[in-house]
Scaffold this motif. Sequence first.
Motif, PDB file in Angstrom:
ATOM      1  N   GLY A 236       0.413  -1.581  -0.032  1.00 23.81           N
ATOM      2  CA  GLY A 236       0.509  -0.604  -0.384  1.00 23.81           C
ATOM      3  C   GLY A 236       1.109   1.144   0.223  1.00 23.81           C
ATOM      4  N   ALA A 237      -0.150   1.771  -0.285  1.00 28.34           N
ATOM      5  CA  ALA A 237       1.209   3.774  -0.159  1.00 28.34           C
ATOM      6  C   ALA A 237       1.816   3.889   1.793  1.00 28.34           C
ATOM      7  CB  ALA A 237       0.033   4.358  -0.711  1.00 28.34           C
ATOM      8  N   PRO A 238       2.140   5.002   1.852  1.00 30.26           N
ATOM      9  CA  PRO A 238       3.532   4.819   2.309  1.00 30.26           C
ATOM     10  C   PRO A 238       2.903   5.527   3.249  1.00 30.26           C
ATOM     11  CG  PRO A 238       4.793   5.938   1.040  1.00 30.26           C
ATOM     12  CD  PRO A 238       3.337   4.704   0.000  1.00 30.26           C
ATOM     13  N   THR A 239       2.567   5.518   4.773  1.00 31.95           N
ATOM     14  CA  THR A 239       1.942   6.744   5.496  1.00 31.95           C
ATOM     15  C   THR A 239       2.628   8.228   5.667  1.00 31.95           C
ATOM     16  OG1 THR A 239       3.245   6.514   7.409  1.00 31.95           O
ATOM     17  CG2 THR A 239       0.931   4.877   6.936  1.00 31.95           C
ATOM     18  N   PRO A 240       1.953   9.516   5.834  1.00 28.37           N
ATOM     19  CA  PRO A 240       2.608  10.471   6.102  1.00 28.37           C
ATOM     20  C   PRO A 240       4.004  10.764   6.739  1.00 28.37           C
ATOM     21  CG  PRO A 240       0.540  10.586   5.879  1.00 28.37           C
ATOM     22  CD  PRO A 240       0.339   9.279   6.792  1.00 28.37           C
ATOM     23  N   HIS A 241       3.991  10.197   7.689  1.00 29.56           N
ATOM     24  CA  HIS A 241       5.381   9.921   8.566  1.00 29.56           C
ATOM     25  C   HIS A 241       6.056   9.265   7.730  1.00 29.56           C
ATOM     26  CE1 HIS A 241       7.009   8.531  12.425  1.00 29.56           C
ATOM     27  NE2 HIS A 241       7.381   9.526  12.428  1.00 29.56           N
TER      28      HIS A 241
ATOM     29  N   LYS B 166       9.999   3.195  16.803  1.00 31.52           N
ATOM     30  CA  LYS B 166       9.626   1.853  15.674  1.00 31.52           C
ATOM     31  C   LYS B 166       8.831   1.807  14.780  1.00 31.52           C
ATOM     32  CE  LYS B 166       9.801   1.020  21.179  1.00 31.52           C
ATOM     33  NZ  LYS B 166       8.632   0.144  21.535  1.00 31.52           N
ATOM     34  N   LEU B 167       9.812   2.348  13.367  1.00 32.89           N
ATOM     35  CA  LEU B 167       8.602   2.253  12.502  1.00 32.89           C
ATOM     36  C   LEU B 167       9.379   0.992  11.606  1.00 32.89           C
ATOM     37  CD1 LEU B 167       9.110   5.976  11.530  1.00 32.89           C
ATOM     38  CD2 LEU B 167       7.076   4.949  11.905  1.00 32.89           C
ATOM     39  N   VAL B 168      10.465   0.895  11.814  1.00 32.59           N
ATOM     40  CA  VAL B 168      10.555  -0.161  10.824  1.00 32.59           C
ATOM     41  C   VAL B 168      11.341  -1.826  12.052  1.00 32.59           C
ATOM     42  CG1 VAL B 168      12.634  -0.938   9.450  1.00 32.59           C
ATOM     43  CG2 VAL B 168      11.226   1.073   9.174  1.00 32.59           C
ATOM     44  N   GLN B 169      11.570  -2.463  12.007  1.00 29.39           N
ATOM     45  CA  GLN B 169      12.063  -4.685  12.292  1.00 29.39           C
ATOM     46  C   GLN B 169      13.895  -3.423  11.882  1.00 29.39           C
ATOM     47  OE1 GLN B 169      11.123  -7.474  11.446  1.00 29.39           O
ATOM     48  NE2 GLN B 169       8.940  -7.566  12.370  1.00 29.39           N
ATOM     49  N   ASP B 170      14.353  -3.654  13.651  1.00 27.00           N
ATOM     50  CA  ASP B 170      16.052  -3.448  13.204  1.00 27.00           C
ATOM     51  C   ASP B 170      16.493  -4.750  12.024  1.00 27.00           C
ATOM     52  OD1 ASP B 170      15.482  -2.062  15.135  1.00 27.00           O
ATOM     53  OD2 ASP B 170      16.495  -3.139  16.753  1.00 27.00           O
ATOM     54  N   ARG B 171      16.300  -5.759  12.052  1.00 26.73           N
ATOM     55  CA  ARG B 171      16.957  -7.226  10.849  1.00 26.73           C
ATOM     56  C   ARG B 171      16.906  -6.292   8.909  1.00 26.73           C
ATOM     57  NH1 ARG B 171      15.967 -10.747   7.570  1.00 26.73           N
ATOM     58  NH2 ARG B 171      13.834 -10.213   7.650  1.00 26.73           N
TER      59      ARG B 171
END
Length: 288
Positions: A31-36, A66-71
């Motif tokens: 889907g489309a990315p969020t405004p954040h 906490k937008l993306v998993q560290d890995r």
Amino acid sequence: MLANVILGVLGLFTLWFVIVWVKGIKEEKAGAPTPHLLAVGFVTNFFDTLGIGSFAPTTAWFKGAKLVQDRIIPGTLNVGHTLPVVVMAFIFIQRVEVEPLTLSLMLIAAVAGAFLGADIVSGLPERKVQLGMGIALLVTVGFMLLGMLDLMPVGGEAVGLTGAKLVIAVVVNFILGALMTLGIGLYAPAMALVYALGMSPLVAFPIMMGSCAYLMPAASVKFVKNKAFDMKAALGLAIGGVPAVFVAAYLVTSLPMDVLRWLVVAVIIYTAVTMLRSAAKSAEAEAK
């Protein structure tokens, strides 16, 4: 002439990356990315164009919010920032003269290092990625502080290298290309390398921008094929980042850059410590 050839080949590299990424987007039906996420892309690439760098600030933002998993942060950085960095290269790479052989060999070395490094990083477990990125962030801060405190070599007048210095430049740029896939930004260490080898400080710009622009499509293709990145976050970096490059390159005349750099250093140090603590917790959990 050389600049046109380099940019022509870069265009082909980028087209290859875009084709692979579009195929991945269709398969994942993202889907489309969020405004954040769009804001992350705009802000980090805006300051990247002004010379602060984007990898470390983006890592700090991803980790803090906490937008993306560290890995999968390394893959997301490479995939998402590729198009903005290519745009930067097209804007800036023609402005400074560099000896053709030196520039060509350093670009090839960076691409080879990234192509090898992306496969390795894609398969690393989360704890090793956390540990590697924590160390990478501290290394990045170290180079930033050396530059801000005027402790790096001042460079010379040379626009090219020969003999042993050329070999050193090629080998080190290969290593920097590989490390970039783990999240170590190439700008600061490349600038230190150019200065240490006695080249003109201006030469650092086409070398570091060209290296990043060339290696990132190659590395990103690997991350896309291995599905080792966050699709929405990468789209946010790309869509938000490209217009930010034009704004910073053509519209910005003055900003309190020294204050901003110290702020970025503080945030990166905090993120590095947080990443290393996460690695330690992961190790404790694995030991139980």
